[in-house]
Design a protein around this motif. Sequence first.
Motif, short mmCIF file in Angstrom:
data_model
loop_
_atom_site.label_atom_id
_atom_site.label_comp_id
_atom_site.label_asym_id
_atom_site.label_seq_id
_atom_site.Cartn_x
_atom_site.Cartn_y
_atom_site.Cartn_z
N ALA A 234 0.88 6.19 39.36
CA ALA A 234 1.95 6.27 40.34
C ALA A 234 1.96 4.51 41.04
CB ALA A 234 2.38 7.16 41.60
N VAL A 262 8.05 3.19 37.13
CA VAL A 262 7.39 3.01 38.74
C VAL A 262 7.45 1.46 39.69
CG1 VAL A 262 5.52 3.40 40.09
CG2 VAL A 262 5.89 5.09 38.57
N ALA A 309 5.97 8.90 47.91
CA ALA A 309 6.94 9.78 47.31
C ALA A 309 6.97 10.01 45.72
CB ALA A 309 8.23 9.10 47.32
N THR A 310 6.18 8.74 45.11
CA THR A 310 6.03 8.39 43.42
C THR A 310 5.05 9.29 43.46
OG1 THR A 310 4.76 6.43 43.82
CG2 THR A 310 7.17 6.44 43.19
N ALA A 312 4.17 11.81 44.27
CA ALA A 312 4.68 13.10 44.28
C ALA A 312 5.25 13.84 43.21
CB ALA A 312 4.87 13.64 45.68
N VAL A 313 6.58 12.82 43.08
CA VAL A 313 7.80 13.11 41.59
C VAL A 313 6.55 13.30 40.68
CG1 VAL A 313 9.47 11.78 40.37
CG2 VAL A 313 9.68 11.98 42.96
N VAL A 314 5.44 12.41 40.32
CA VAL A 314 4.45 11.68 38.91
C VAL A 314 4.01 13.58 38.89
CG1 VAL A 314 3.05 11.10 37.69
CG2 VAL A 314 4.47 9.31 39.13
N VAL A 316 5.38 16.43 39.78
CA VAL A 316 5.51 18.02 39.53
C VAL A 316 6.05 17.20 38.34
CG1 VAL A 316 8.04 18.67 40.52
CG2 VAL A 316 6.21 17.62 42.27
N THR A 317 6.38 16.53 37.28
CA THR A 317 7.27 16.18 35.99
C THR A 317 5.94 15.39 35.65
OG1 THR A 317 7.85 13.94 36.55
CG2 THR A 317 9.00 14.84 37.89
N THR A 318 4.98 15.58 35.23
CA THR A 318 3.51 15.44 34.19
C THR A 318 2.75 16.54 34.26
OG1 THR A 318 2.27 14.28 36.06
CG2 THR A 318 4.10 12.72 34.45
#
Length: 453
Positions: A234, A262, A309-310, A312-314, A316-318
């Motif tokens: 991130a 990112v 935020a990044t 959290a997104v990474v 969840v998605t990785t």
Amino acid sequence: MTAANVVADNVVPTRRVPVSRGYRFELVKLVSQWRIRLLVLACWIAPALFVAAVSRQSTLPVDTLFGRWMHATAWAGPLVMLGFAGTWALPLLTSVVAGDVFASEDRLGTWRHLLVAVRSPGRIFAAKALASLTVLLLLVTGMACSSAVGGVLAVGNQPLVGLDGHLLTPSDAAGQVFLAWACALAPTLALAGIGLLGSIALGRSPMGLLLPALVALAMQLAQMMPLPVAVRLALPGYAFISWNGLFTGPRQLAPLLIGIAVSLVWAVTATVLAYLLFLRRDFTNLTDDGSARRALLAGALPLAGLLAATVAVVAVTTPATGSGIEQDKVQRSVATAFAHLYRMQTDQLNRPAVTENQLKATAACTKGSVADGAEGAGNDWRCVVSWHLPGVATTGQAIYQLDVTPDGRYVADGDGPKEVNGYFLVRTPVGDAPNPLWQFDGNVELLATSPKG
């Protein structure tokens, strides 16, 4: 008809200066500065001289990725240069160009004159941002092309050994090298956006000029720490590292694509924040050239929120968790690289050809006293590689000591037997040559979760 109406009818409406004209004006202002000219000259000449000089030295920068291959191929030099550029050169260049493009007007006191001439703060911002971006592209292109030319002239257009030991043809190597440089543009744009924001928010303060370099330094220090994979990916500077995945087979694209995405999100966010802050500026007040409070509220806090935020997104998605450096991944990487390099050594010694499938190389790795479930970075990894030769009943074995960095890169140092990896030279029919199995670089894919076929 009244006098007021006559005057109104005779007034010629003023037209705002188009962005294209403002862009040309700002570009001329930038390239007319002696320091920018000096940087352009240095970026188009110095890398070629550096690569050519180092490639002819007896001692190579083996501690730098691809540095050990600068004697063998022209395409190792541009990658060594890219590693240096991502660490030092590009952050400093963005500081000098984007970090000063607005602050220079504060030092000269020319904001009111510029606003009267252009009549639009938005167009001024667009022109300055585009001009700084153009100069940065010119500098990055110069470094990439110059280092490639220097390598070709000094060494020649030869195949390149990838991070897993497989050979890339000269054409494939050239394409991957320039693609790696193109990927480095994404984090450069992120630093440029931060530079624009600092130049506007801090004005005459030297911190505005130094902000991109300081952010880049902080990200480099963070990458050296044992961070979780989600946090590592991130960070907007991760694309300065993840281009390594282009030189494995198959290519490790997931970390690279995440790093680029990112970086671009950071670039857009920082630029938008800079634009909004610029539109709210009071140009009638000559002393209003930035403040620490404004930089905190309009810059640091939003970017801190973006980082959270990044992450959290990474996360969840990785699929990867923890450090991403696991025993199975290290063993697969070492075994794959050894098999490719063993074939190279076989060709050097004119032995009967053998394929990776015939070798069936495997690796058993431990970390310190942990024999099962080892993970994490460190210089206490030890791997025993086993392989089979057709028609030979005995299983060959070689030992390697590994130094694995938190970003997944490692250096495997041969520890015997001496006829396989004990010496840095091997005797070939045409003379001594570097032993590819003595030391080699590798890369553990942090997001890999299953063996690759």
